[in-house]
Design an enzyme around this catalytic site. Structure first.
Site, PDB file in Angstrom:
ATOM      1  NE  ARG A   1      -3.050  -3.403  -2.041  1.00 24.55           N
ATOM      2  CZ  ARG A   1      -2.664  -4.237  -1.086  1.00 24.55           C
ATOM      3  NH1 ARG A   1      -1.416  -4.217  -0.647  1.00 24.55           N
ATOM      4  NH2 ARG A   1      -3.503  -5.101  -0.554  1.00 24.55           N
TER       5      ARG A   1
ATOM      6  CG  HIS B   1      -6.004  -8.600   1.232  1.00 24.22           C
ATOM      7  ND1 HIS B   1      -6.211  -8.840  -0.110  1.00 24.22           N
ATOM      8  CD2 HIS B   1      -5.841  -7.257   1.326  1.00 24.22           C
ATOM      9  CE1 HIS B   1      -6.167  -7.700  -0.786  1.00 24.22           C
ATOM     10  NE2 HIS B   1      -5.944  -6.730   0.071  1.00 24.22           N
TER      11      HIS B   1
ATOM     12  CE1 TYR C   1      -5.865  -7.526  -7.813  1.00 25.06           C
ATOM     13  CE2 TYR C   1      -5.573  -8.238  -5.548  1.00 25.06           C
ATOM     14  CZ  TYR C   1      -5.735  -7.233  -6.474  1.00 25.06           C
ATOM     15  OH  TYR C   1      -5.773  -5.930  -6.059  1.00 25.06           O
TER      16      TYR C   1
ATOM     17  NE  ARG D   1      -3.535  -2.296   2.737  1.00 25.46           N
ATOM     18  CZ  ARG D   1      -3.253  -3.491   3.240  1.00 25.46           C
ATOM     19  NH1 ARG D   1      -2.026  -3.734   3.707  1.00 25.46           N
ATOM     20  NH2 ARG D   1      -4.168  -4.444   3.288  1.00 25.46           N
TER      21      ARG D   1
ATOM     22  CG  HIS E   1      -5.336   0.761  -3.776  1.00 27.91           C
ATOM     23  ND1 HIS E   1      -4.597   0.658  -2.616  1.00 27.91           N
ATOM     24  CD2 HIS E   1      -6.171  -0.307  -3.784  1.00 27.91           C
ATOM     25  CE1 HIS E   1      -4.976  -0.413  -1.943  1.00 27.91           C
ATOM     26  NE2 HIS E   1      -5.929  -1.019  -2.625  1.00 27.91           N
TER      27      HIS E   1
ATOM     28  CE  LYS F   1      -7.209  -0.982   5.408  1.00 27.22           C
ATOM     29  NZ  LYS F   1      -7.519  -0.965   3.967  1.00 27.22           N
TER      30      LYS F   1
END
Length: 371
Positions: free
Chosen positions: A317, A340, A349, A205, A314, A245
């Protein structure tokens, strides 16, 4: 303790009278929250309690007192208290506080917590309009969380935030090819051009990238890993640095060898001003933290060059994530690489990579037919 037809009165050493009763519903003895200087007032309290039980509207005296006290607490007062007591990262706390200051307090701040209703929330929601849907949704989520705590505190019976929000439209973005990435990167200011390659090939990120320091790079000359531990974000006019995060966001990310070579060259040529362990990996020419606005400005030129002006920071990514999926990464491996906590995006993905594989197969078949 004097026995009566219902309830009990006890004269204390001070001469004041304590009233209590056993609730037949739960068999628990409840006491008045205060003592009385005369028998008449104590009996009046007992009579009131008995009446509540008979009318089936009784709740424990402590709960009623708490609710009565809360009736004087405004939403702004309660929310500020909630923000202080909630276990939040500093950056998240500042973000929530900003949403409350700008969108909740001006309209609902003076409303008592106990007077919050679905109708009030709907009117507030409609009044925010649709010009800034993301900010509107975030403010609503803050209010809903605050009201959930008010329910837990028994200040209100149920959460008045009942608006069904449509999920934000998920953008299906086709990842850049390595060739397109090179074209985009060529338009970025050379001093921090490496940022595009790191974001794309390691799927960090932006906030994680700009907080990377030399001490976070583990390199034995063969394999390079980036230890992602912190993130930086702009909240108002200040940069807030906090832990990554989520718990899964704290992770080691192995750098593809060709990008590792770029990073080594960058560290040798572009970070001469500060080579200490706390030095930022990517900086401005003055050695300061790279800003999102500065990077976006040159990145947009690159996106325009390949005819993809709609892309965002973003979206870089997706490059590394998609190619990791094409290289055979499992859902769990992708989750670990991306930091994640849920498999949804990793599976997205993987599906994109499968679709690309099908397109490649179709193209191969066409080649066979023309040969």
């Amino acid at each position: 303790m004097a026995r009566r037809g219902w309830g009990s009165l006890k004269t204390q050493r001070s001469g004041r009278i304590q009233a209590s009763y056993v609730n037949p519903q739960d068999g628990v003895r409840y006491y008045a929250l205060q003592t009385y200087d005369n028998k008449m007032d104590a009996e009046a309290w007992l009579a009131g309690e008995k009446r509540l039980i008979e009318m089936e509207t009784w709740t424990p005296p402590q709960d009623r007192a708490k609710k009565a006290a809360a009736s004087a607490i405004t939403l702004e007062e309660y929310t500020r208290k909630w923000l202080v007591e909630r276990d939040l990262a500093d950056g998240t706390r500042d973000l929530y506080s900003g949403h409350a200051e700008r969108r909740i307090y001006p309209v609902l701040g003076e409303v008592a917590v106990t007077e919050m209703t679905p109708a009030l929330v709907r009117a507030w929601w409609a009044g925010m309009g649709r010009k800034h849907p993301t900010a509107r949704r975030h403010a609503y989520n803050v209010l809903r969380a605050v009201m959930n705590t008010a329910v837990e505190d028994k200040l209100i019976a149920e959460n008045p935030c009942r608006i069904e929000q449509k999920a934000a439209d998920e953008r299906d973005v086709e990842a850049l090819t390595p060739e397109e990435l090179d074209i985009v990167a060529a338009e970025i200011f050379e001093h921090y051009r490496i940022a595009a390659y790191i974001l794309a090939w390691t799927s960090l990120r932006f906030g994680e990238l700009i907080e990377l320091r030399r001490k976070d790079i583990v390199d034995d000359g063969m394999t390079m890993k980036l230890r992602v531990r912190r993130g930086a974000s702009r909240v108002g006019n200040k940069i807030v640095v906090g832990n990554a995060k989520t718990v899964r966001s704290k992770r080691p990310v192995t750098v593809p060898p060709h990008v590792a070579e770029m990073i080594r060259a960058h560290m040798k040529d572009r970070t001469k001003m500060n080579k200490g362990p706390e030095a930022f990996l990517v900086t401005t020419t003055q050695g300061n933290r790279l800003s999102k606005s500065a990077f976006t400005k040159s990145l947009k030129r690159g996106y325009a060059k390949i005819g993809r002006p709609e892309l965002r920071i973003h979206d870089l990514r997706a490059v590394g994530a998609t190619f990791a999926a094409q290289a055979g990464a499992t859902t769990k491996e992708l989750m670990a690489r991306l930091g994640h906590t849920t498999p949804r995006m990793a599976m997205k993905y993987q599906m994109a990579s499968e679709a690309r594989d099908e397109a490649i197969a179709e193209a191969m078949s066409k080649l066979a037919k023309t040969s």
